[in-house]
Design an enzyme around this catalytic site. Structure first.
Site, PDB file in Angstrom:
ATOM      1  N   TYR B 429      -6.080   1.299  -4.311  1.00  0.00           N
ATOM      2  CA  TYR B 429      -4.998   0.561  -4.562  1.00  0.00           C
ATOM      3  C   TYR B 429      -3.867   1.256  -5.437  1.00  0.00           C
ATOM      4  O   TYR B 429      -3.928   2.093  -5.978  1.00  0.00           O
ATOM      5  CB  TYR B 429      -5.242  -0.897  -5.228  1.00  0.00           C
ATOM      6  CG  TYR B 429      -6.156  -0.864  -6.593  1.00  0.00           C
ATOM      7  CD1 TYR B 429      -6.275   0.119  -7.439  1.00  0.00           C
ATOM      8  CD2 TYR B 429      -6.836  -2.252  -7.103  1.00  0.00           C
ATOM      9  CE1 TYR B 429      -7.011  -0.080  -8.916  1.00  0.00           C
ATOM     10  CE2 TYR B 429      -7.508  -2.089  -8.264  1.00  0.00           C
ATOM     11  CZ  TYR B 429      -7.771  -1.083  -8.955  1.00  0.00           C
ATOM     12  OH  TYR B 429      -8.390  -1.294 -10.249  1.00  0.00           O
ATOM     13  N   GLU B 430      -2.875   0.353  -5.635  1.00  0.00           N
ATOM     14  CA  GLU B 430      -1.245   0.829  -6.029  1.00  0.00           C
ATOM     15  C   GLU B 430      -1.012   2.133  -5.359  1.00  0.00           C
ATOM     16  O   GLU B 430      -0.468   3.137  -5.775  1.00  0.00           O
ATOM     17  CB  GLU B 430      -1.599   1.205  -7.759  1.00  0.00           C
ATOM     18  CG  GLU B 430      -1.768   0.155  -8.502  1.00  0.00           C
ATOM     19  CD  GLU B 430      -0.758  -0.902  -8.547  1.00  0.00           C
ATOM     20  OE1 GLU B 430       0.360  -0.600  -8.177  1.00  0.00           O
ATOM     21  OE2 GLU B 430      -0.869  -2.163  -9.139  1.00  0.00           O
ATOM     22  N   GLY B 431      -1.410   2.231  -4.189  1.00  0.00           N
ATOM     23  CA  GLY B 431      -1.069   3.605  -3.313  1.00  0.00           C
ATOM     24  C   GLY B 431      -2.294   4.287  -3.187  1.00  0.00           C
ATOM     25  O   GLY B 431      -2.450   4.658  -4.279  1.00  0.00           O
ATOM     26  N   GLN B 436      -0.015   8.717  -2.582  1.00  0.00           N
ATOM     27  CA  GLN B 436       0.578   9.355  -3.610  1.00  0.00           C
ATOM     28  C   GLN B 436       0.983  10.804  -3.327  1.00  0.00           C
ATOM     29  O   GLN B 436       2.069  11.289  -3.682  1.00  0.00           O
ATOM     30  CB  GLN B 436      -0.504   9.360  -4.824  1.00  0.00           C
ATOM     31  CG  GLN B 436      -1.265   8.272  -5.221  1.00  0.00           C
ATOM     32  CD  GLN B 436      -0.271   7.162  -5.833  1.00  0.00           C
ATOM     33  OE1 GLN B 436       0.729   7.761  -6.458  1.00  0.00           O
ATOM     34  NE2 GLN B 436      -0.233   5.807  -5.454  1.00  0.00           N
TER      35      GLN B 436
END
Lengths: 574, 574
Positions: B429-431, B436
């Site tokens: 999550y959050e990429g 990244q």
């Protein structure tokens, strides 16, 4: 969409291994011409169909519902008993049992293919048979004719299952600390009392009886490991006609609540004056257990291969189906499998799984030729590497399987998470990775002054020469990488031998050393595949895939060897 | 025996980082002398006490009981609402909110310590505040005065929580594929309809209202990411007096059944003509979301640090307590912590956690000085590395935590397994890590021709020179290793820059490149610690431990850099 219960056995890979990678005669030479490669492939094909149709569909319900304890009796989810009956009916249990025990004695290099297939389709279920197989081997080695007739025969037929009762709360790795007692009865039997934990398939309702092999201490026995004896303790005492009779004094206290393998009942068993029968020599119990150690530990490598491949099959199916954004340099509508990093993850998984699979066949071959060709020392050298490296890497592979799924991978219903949870036990049971690595460093490397390790490196160096003779860029690159890796492995081995007089240094880097050898042998397996296919002028698509996987493995996995050598050479950091 | 709920905040490590490793003025310079290192340590000490007493004891019940959906309303286990109220009461939520939004605006390098502590004590609970913090940042950047007054202010006070509604079934990484619609109402509000999935803390009963930030598409908006707008959609519509009024048109369809973070309700939300308020520019919704991206992604690195440290605390406590067999070269009765391989596992964990923790402080410092010292580019360079590397390594660290426990690690009641399961979402999550790494390679390395990377390597090279000036064997070894690692990193960076015209090559090795930089920066963090302590003639025991960890990290983790460079240089294997 992906059908989560689908499993396809990797028969094509085994066909390649049996016919090409290891030469065309590996099956014939391992079986004294009793079987051909075609026969072996037929066996795996049939097993794959059975596993796909019967075992794989039960994998998820085993996880979701799991084994439960009802009124002191372990119950498996609906379908497990029927599947077990079908396994017996299909003759699969008898097929793998040794001829000396009344089985068909399939060669090990074929059994190792079966081991992958059973574990891939349903790891929790496969454990039932793995434990029984271990008990069969142990009894076959040490038991009296009476015990063979009464207990071993029904296990080989598949009617009864077997367990291994080693661990107690205070005695895990250190079996010498066992406290369960066996006191002699007047009729020659023994009275067993004590508590055993972590007993895989320690209770269940899929077969009519359970034969517990129990380690216990007799009155006046020496302290430690040399005072432990092995006893047969059936769940139901056996009537004179061989049928199960009244319940013995062993109770199922509880089933463990585990991260994974919920379909495998892990029992706490309380023995309260249970009737037991001595198997093998008094105080020779550990020897009896160690008889089955090689096969049990090799079996963990097969389990790692199978569970990893199941995770790959799910991830590959999901990635081939899922669309998400445009894919670089690919036509519109390309699935996520074509994204560079998803492709990397899938190749990372598949290239390691091939290495594991080939290692399993190679190890089976070494055991099959142990007597005829004197390959036992090399086989035993491979066991801790195969067990340790494959199970550790299976953690990463099943994790990569989740990563391919993105957010869906974290949701239980997707199915991939089960394999990640199931896999976590593999580097722990049948001896943790540290136990494997200490066995490797202490008994397999230092004890013979590095002779077996050196023989292995020489074999790999011969493959480097074979690669040099192939006119193909992948062969050349693979030769360069493998040559560097062997050199690093020799350096690391010299370092380990140098630690013979400072054993803390040796044991502080034994796991990195084991991993180093695992990555190296994996690279060797790929190198054999390159030699087998790169020479062909008319490479088939499957061959092209093998070259890509070998190249990928060399860059992404074999490259670890050099850094691990640096770690090993440092010894303990204090 | 181990009390599974115990958590001790690593205040001593932060004191070392704030006072010694980064020089004595890092807090003062980041805060324009508003705070001293002592002040920062006082804040973390108080937070650690609160986390240990209030949040940590709820961690296991959150996992075991989890969030449940009762009549369409998500319910948290007993104690969660009280803990949330205590968090608000303690002023912790206001403390971290920016001054521009009405908060206290603690400096980032102190917030980063808090982030670790909240996540270590109770990751599932901490997510509630992390999401609210993200929503605060987003609204603070783009919202109108009215929205700030009505929605932002109660969030900063902690009375209401916030969520991020991005993902839909067909739109995960590819947010351009969002289908949720927003149609204008006559009164200037918008009518929101569509389904959102994976909404963290999307529904709960611990605070009186929830402010959903929802990405949606307006009629006639451009296709793809440029047609998406950001809306505020409260769970309860707000009365003129600012209190929550009647229920808005958003329903909780279900809560996901996840591998971990069971105490964090992950909701499927159905918007059916819900009333929404445009926040920021029409079609500028992604820009609004990206405002909070840096802090959210950095927050994941802190989460990885915290969860890893909790796993270490459990493993270290177990290993210090558990006896199993004699320990090589140690007196009788030595616990398993002294076994060479258990010691290796614990050092592997602790040495990486220190590197992560230091990276978090360093990153906070770079953000705090972004305006005054022009460190924004370097801060943004660190974000994907800190997020990607720390969360990937947290998987290995929590796994090592299980391994230290042996068979007990696989049993849920032991408690360590939760962290392994919880951690698995972090690289997603959050990429995902791939997102990244693509950000790193594309936007942070190739875009500026490697200038920021090169500046980082120059800084590390300066630390190598500082190590050379210290007369200590560990300093010398660390300098040698770090110098080789920087050279390898430069080679890998050159390779990545060379892939600018073959982007599939760049993106096929972007994750290995990110990991390489993570291991390198981790080694740099240890090097700074060595410089700070190795020069002292009278090294304290804590300093001796730092030297051992630095030495260990160099041999076991920094050594990965060279092999990853080889991987990166190869590009895509096709």
């Amino acid at each position: 969409m992906v059908d989560a219960s689908t499993y396809t056995a990797p028969v094509e890979d085994y066909a390649f291994l049996y016919r090409e990678a290891f030469g065309a005669d590996i099956v014939a030479r391992a079986t004294a011409d009793a079987m051909t490669a075609d026969d072996a492939i037929d066996v795996l094909t049939a097993a794959g169909e059975f596993a796909g149709e019967v075992l794989a569909p039960l994998d998820q319900v085993g996880d979701r519902v799991g084994a439960t304890l009802v009124d002191g009796q372990a119950r498996l989810p609906e379908g497990f008993a029927e599947a077990y009956a079908a396994l017996v009916e299909g003759g699969w249990i008898t097929a793998e049992a040794p001829e000396s025990a009344g089985g068909d004695g399939l060669p090990t290099l074929v059994q190792n293919g079966l081991g992958e297939i059973w574990n891939a389709s349903n790891m929790a279920f496969a454990l039932c048979w793995m434990l029984t197989a271990g008990a069969i081997h142990a009894l076959d080695a040490v038991a009296s004719p009476e015990i063979r007739r009464i207990y071993l025969a029904p296990m080989v037929e598949g009617r009864w299952t077997g367990t291994m009762n080693l661990t107690e709360p205070q005695a895990g790795t250190d079996l010498g600390a066992i406290r369960t007692t066996a006191t002699p009865n007047e009729d020659g039997t023994w009275s067993i009392s004590g508590q055993k934990i972590f007993i895989t398939w320690g209770d269940h309702d899929v077969a009519e009886n359970i034969v517990h092999l129990v380690l216990a201490r007799t009155p006046g026995a020496p302290d430690g490991a040399k005072g432990i004896s092995l006893f047969v303790v059936p769940k139901f005492l056996v009537n004179p006609d061989g049928t199960p009779g009244e319940r013995n004094g062993v109770q199922t206290v509880s089933l463990e609540h585990k991260i994974g393998i919920h379909g495998s009942p892990t029992a706490v068993l309380a023995y309260e004056g249970a009737t037991g029968y001595l198997a093998g020599d008094l105080h020779g119990g550990l020897a009896g257990m160690f008889v089955m150690m090689n096969s049990a530990r090799a079996g963990m490598g097969l389990q790692a291969t199978g569970v990893s491949d199941r995770a790959l099959q799910r991830a590959a199916a999901y990635a081939a189906d899922r669309l998400q954004g445009p894919v670089l340099d690919r036509p519109a509508g390309a699935p996520i499998a074509e994204h560079p990093d998803v492709r990397r993850l899938l190749l990372s998984m598949s290239s390691e799984i091939f290495a594991m699979r080939a290692m399993g066949v190679r190890l089976g071959d070494l055991f099959d030729r142990a007597e005829s060709d004197g390959t036992l020392a090399m086989a035993e050298f491979f066991v801790p590497i195969f067990k340790g490296w494959s199970t550790e890497e299976a953690l990463r592979i099943t994790s990569e399987g989740i990563q391919v799924h993105g957010g869906m991978g974290f949701i239980e219903e997707t199915g991939i998470a089960q394999h990640y949870r199931d896999a976590r036990i593999m580097p722990i049971y049948e001896g943790t990775t540290a136990i494997q690595s200490n066995d490797l460093v202490g008994r397999k490397v230092i004890r013979d002054g590095g002779a077996t390790a050196s023989a292995l490196f020489d074999e790999i160096t011969a493959t480097v020469a074979a690669l040099r003779a192939v006119d193909h860029a992948v062969a050349t690159r693979t030769a360069d990488r493998l040559e560097r890796a062997v050199a690093a492995a020799r350096r690391a081995t010299d370092a380990v031998l140098g630690f013979a007089s400072s054993p803390r240094d040796a044991y502080a880097v034994s796991v990195p050393y084991l991993m180093l050898l695992g990555f190296l042998v994996g690279g060797w397996m790929h190198a054999l595949a390159v030699v087998a296919v790169a020479g062909h002028a008319d490479a088939a698509p499957a061959d092209a895939r093998r070259l890509i996987e070998a190249d990928f493995y060399g860059v992404h996995h074999l490259s670890r060897v050099a850094s691990l050598a640096e770690t090993v050479e440092a010894g303990e950091i204090a």
